[in-house]
Structure formats: C-alpha cells, structure tokens
Design a protein around this motif. Structure first.
Motif, PDB file in Angstrom:
ATOM      1  N   TRP A 178       0.866  -1.174   0.000  1.00 23.26           N
ATOM      2  CA  TRP A 178       0.000   0.000   0.000  1.00 23.26           C
ATOM      3  C   TRP A 178       0.900   1.220   0.000  1.00 23.26           C
ATOM      4  O   TRP A 178       1.815   1.325   0.816  1.00 23.26           O
ATOM      5  N   GLN A 179       0.660   2.133  -0.926  1.00 23.45           N
ATOM      6  CA  GLN A 179       1.441   3.362  -1.058  1.00 23.45           C
ATOM      7  C   GLN A 179       0.577   4.538  -0.622  1.00 23.45           C
ATOM      8  O   GLN A 179      -0.571   4.661  -1.058  1.00 23.45           O
ATOM      9  N   VAL A 180       1.141   5.396   0.228  1.00 21.08           N
ATOM     10  CA  VAL A 180       0.446   6.599   0.663  1.00 21.08           C
ATOM     11  C   VAL A 180       1.353   7.788   0.367  1.00 21.08           C
ATOM     12  O   VAL A 180       2.511   7.814   0.790  1.00 21.08           O
ATOM     13  N   LEU A 181       0.815   8.754  -0.369  1.00 24.85           N
ATOM     14  CA  LEU A 181       1.567   9.955  -0.719  1.00 24.85           C
ATOM     15  C   LEU A 181       1.174  11.101   0.201  1.00 24.85           C
ATOM     16  O   LEU A 181       0.074  11.101   0.766  1.00 24.85           O
ATOM     17  N   PRO A 182       2.058  12.096   0.359  1.00 26.83           N
ATOM     18  CA  PRO A 182       1.784  13.189   1.298  1.00 26.83           C
ATOM     19  C   PRO A 182       0.510  13.988   0.992  1.00 26.83           C
ATOM     20  O   PRO A 182      -0.080  14.576   1.890  1.00 26.83           O
ATOM     21  N   ASP A 183       0.075  13.972  -0.276  1.00 28.23           N
ATOM     22  CA  ASP A 183      -1.138  14.716  -0.636  1.00 28.23           C
ATOM     23  C   ASP A 183      -2.417  13.925  -0.362  1.00 28.23           C
ATOM     24  O   ASP A 183      -3.509  14.360  -0.687  1.00 28.23           O
ATOM     25  N   GLY A 184      -2.268  12.720   0.230  1.00 29.88           N
ATOM     26  CA  GLY A 184      -3.422  11.917   0.592  1.00 29.88           C
ATOM     27  C   GLY A 184      -3.798  10.846  -0.419  1.00 29.88           C
ATOM     28  O   GLY A 184      -4.629   9.993  -0.130  1.00 29.88           O
TER      29      GLY A 184
END
Length: 128
Positions: A110-116
């Motif tokens: 699962w990848q989570v980026l700082p912009d949500g």
C-alpha cells in the motif's frame, strides 16, 4: 478491526530531525540513537505502554523500515500508521496490504503519498 501485533512502514527519504519530531509528537519518544550500522532505535509510550521503535535505513529500494514493536501504538494497522506518517512527514510511505497469511502476494504493498493519494502497488517494481 483487530490491532496488529506490531506496525511496520517504509519511509521514503526524511531527515532524522523530522522523524524525531514526529515520533516525539506521536509517542513521546526520545530522539533516535545509533543501534548498529544503518540502524537507529528509541522508545516511546502510548496510553502508558512502552513502544520500542527501530529504524533501518535503506532497507528496500531507497526506503527505510520503521518498526514499532508493540500492539500498543496510536494506530491499529500498518495502513493507519502510513496514512498518518505520510501527512506528518510529508513523504511517501509504503506498508504491507495487511497481515501476512499463507498464499499472500509478498510484492503487493500500500502506497500513501503526502497529498493523501493512496493505493495498492507492486513493490519492488517488476518493470525495473
């Protein structure tokens, strides 16, 4: 939802200063201290329970492993931790899709980026 027995996320490049500030806020942890080549440790607390923390730099493809060796964290799952960390640290965070079980695909994360933005990915990227 069941709590995971421990939490592990993979953190894209972030300074120790930034990471220490987040760990202090989330777990009242003291700054990371050396624990061997490329390894750092600290201990925090959550709701009166001790939470050992281990950072292993460059554990996989430019990401460091951040392991909370306790079920007593502010997050019930790796994904909850990843969502919180991505925003707080303003960097990409990856984690397993769920608890491991026989037959699970070990390359799905699962990848989570700082912009949500977030979603499932293949890691390591088989196209490299």
């Amino acid at each position: 939802m069941d709590r995971y027995p421990d939490i592990e996320v993979y953190v894209a490049s972030v300074s120790h200063e930034t990471l220490n500030a987040w760990l202090a806020e989330a777990l009242l942890a003291s700054p990371l201290s050396p624990a061997g080549k490329g390894k750092w440790k600290t201990r925090g607390t959550h709701q009166g329970e001790e939470v050992p923390v281990l950072l292993v730099e460059n554990a996989a493809d430019g990401f460091s492993s951040l392991w909370f060796d306790s079920a007593q964290t502010p997050w019930a799952t790796d994904q909850e931790c990843a969502q919180h960390a991505a925003v707080a640290l303003q960097t990409e965070i990856r984690c397993s899709l769920g608890g491991w079980h026989p037959g699970a695909d070990p390359d799905r994360f699962w990848q989570v980026l700082p912009d949500g933005r977030e979603g499932a990915i293949e890691w390591p990227d088989s196209g490299r």
